[in-house]
Design an enzyme around this catalytic site. Structure first.
Site, short mmCIF file in Angstrom:
data_model
loop_
_atom_site.label_atom_id
_atom_site.label_comp_id
_atom_site.label_asym_id
_atom_site.label_seq_id
_atom_site.Cartn_x
_atom_site.Cartn_y
_atom_site.Cartn_z
N GLY A 1 -37.39 -7.53 -24.86
CA GLY A 1 -36.49 -6.48 -25.34
C GLY A 1 -37.25 -5.28 -25.87
O GLY A 1 -38.48 -5.22 -25.76
N TYR B 1 -21.89 -10.25 -34.70
CA TYR B 1 -23.31 -9.93 -34.94
C TYR B 1 -23.64 -10.12 -36.43
O TYR B 1 -24.57 -10.86 -36.78
CB TYR B 1 -23.55 -8.48 -34.52
#
Ligand code: NAD
Ligand code: UDP
Length: 309
Positions: A11, A144
């Site tokens: 990422g 999240y």
């Protein structure tokens, strides 16, 4: 030479971290399922014999031998983490359990990439680590925020119950080269819009604030945190205290790109935090760390990257 696992290593943050750990002479194992990361982010590392890649989903256990683990696997932008909220929670919670299980067996040090989002829409400003936060458990950001909050709890429980050597980093908004151009985050959105001459989309009236740190500062802070003595677990804020409104950011990006883009206003997403700024006294004291790259300098490097794409 340490064997270091970076989950989410393909990422944005993970790829920079892998790169830095390799330059410091470590054996680096990047684990990723390529949900939001890409091979493109790590392609320049593949010729290094000290770099290894495992395609794996962190919701499943992993059996390898390591000395240190950085647990970064988790989609980080609202667009991506809301795409499949259940999977986001599984990644945070089961990912933490699997990472901590591995750390427990191998006696590795383990660092959790937590987030300023655990403070929710904060009523304390700037945010200090002892503030418990203001999160809507049912809103669109909850998958999240609550996943990351539960992961912090798991880290602390494994530390207290099983003596696992943990570190918790609360990361504030980070930007730089290799940000995903289509993940909807504000810095990448504004730069890409400005370079294409498209309208700059401000959500809300633009008076809400964020504090943006450049990727190199964060990577430096993460490594410093990992290398603190075992009795320092954190949580510790890693961010740049330079607070800026979203309108000011838009104007800055327009000026720095020399763009002719106009600004348009769109509705503010539900539960979007109104203000965010880290208190970094703890990091300054315990890590001897503070960001050194100004917003202008960091944006310059990031604009150059997006221009090259
Ligand atoms: P990113 O989306 O670029 O990186 C996340 C990586 O994790 C991707 O490579 C993705 O493919 C991988 N991943 C996702 N789910 C996975 C799974 N189930 N198994 C294995 N790999 C998986 O995001 P980023 O900005 O690099 O963020 C990295 C970490 O830092 C995340 O944990 C994020 O929550 C945290 N963080 C980031 C910021 C920020 O501003 N970028 C702020 C706070 C916290
Ligand atoms: N934002 C915006 N325009 C965009 C993308 C984001 O005004 O095109 C706003 C968003 O509503 C938020 C801030 O910019 O208030 C930061 O958004 P981002 O998704 O980058 O980070 P987060 O909200 O998770 O801190």
């Amino acid at each position: 030479m340490k064997h270091i696992l970076v989950t989410g290593g393909a990422g944005f943050i993970g790829s920079h971290l892998c790169e830095k750990l390799l330059t410091q002479g470590n054996e680096v194992i990047c684990l990723d399922n390529y949900f939001t990361g890409s091979k493109e982010n790590i392609i320049h590392l593949l010729d290094d014999h000290h770099f290894e890649v495992i395609r794996h989903d962190i919701t499943m256990p992993v059996f390898i031998e390591v000395d240190e683990i950085y647990n970064l696997a988790c989609p980080a932008s609202p667009v991506h983490y809301q795409y499949n909220g259940i999977k986001t929670i599984k990644t945070s919670v089961m990912g933490a359990i699997n990472t901590l299980g591995l750390a427990k067996r191998t006696k590795a040090r383990v660092l959790q990439a937590s987030t300023s989002e655990i403070y929710g829409d904060p009523s304390v400003h700037p945010q200090t680590e002892d503030y418990w936060g203001n999160v809507n458990t049912l809103g669109p950001r909850a998958c999240y925020d609550e996943g990351k909050r539960c992961a912090e709890t798991l880290f602390m429980n494994y530390h207290v119950q099983n003596k696992v050597r943990v570190k918790i980093a609360r990361i504030f908004n980070t930007y730089g080269p290799r940000m995903n151009s289509n993940d909807g985050r504000v810095v990448s959105n504004f730069i890409v819009q400005a370079l294409k001459g498209e309208d700059i989309t401000i959500f809300g009236d633009g008076t809400h604030t964020r504090s943006f740190q450049y990727i190199d500062d964060l990577v430096d802070g993460l490594i410093k945190l990992m290398n603190t003595p075992d009795n320092f677990t954190g949580p510790v804020n890693l961010g740049n205290p330079g607070e800026i409104s979203i309108s000011e950011l838009a104007k800055l990006v327009i000026r720095m790109t020399g763009s002719k883009s106009e600004i348009t206003y769109m509705p503010l997403p539900e539960d979007d935090p109104r203000q965010r700024k880290p208190d970094i006294s703890l990091a300054m004291r315990e890590l001897k760390w503070q960001p050194v790259i100004t917003l202008e300098n960091g944006l310059e490097k990031t604009i150059k990257y997006f221009r090259s794409l």
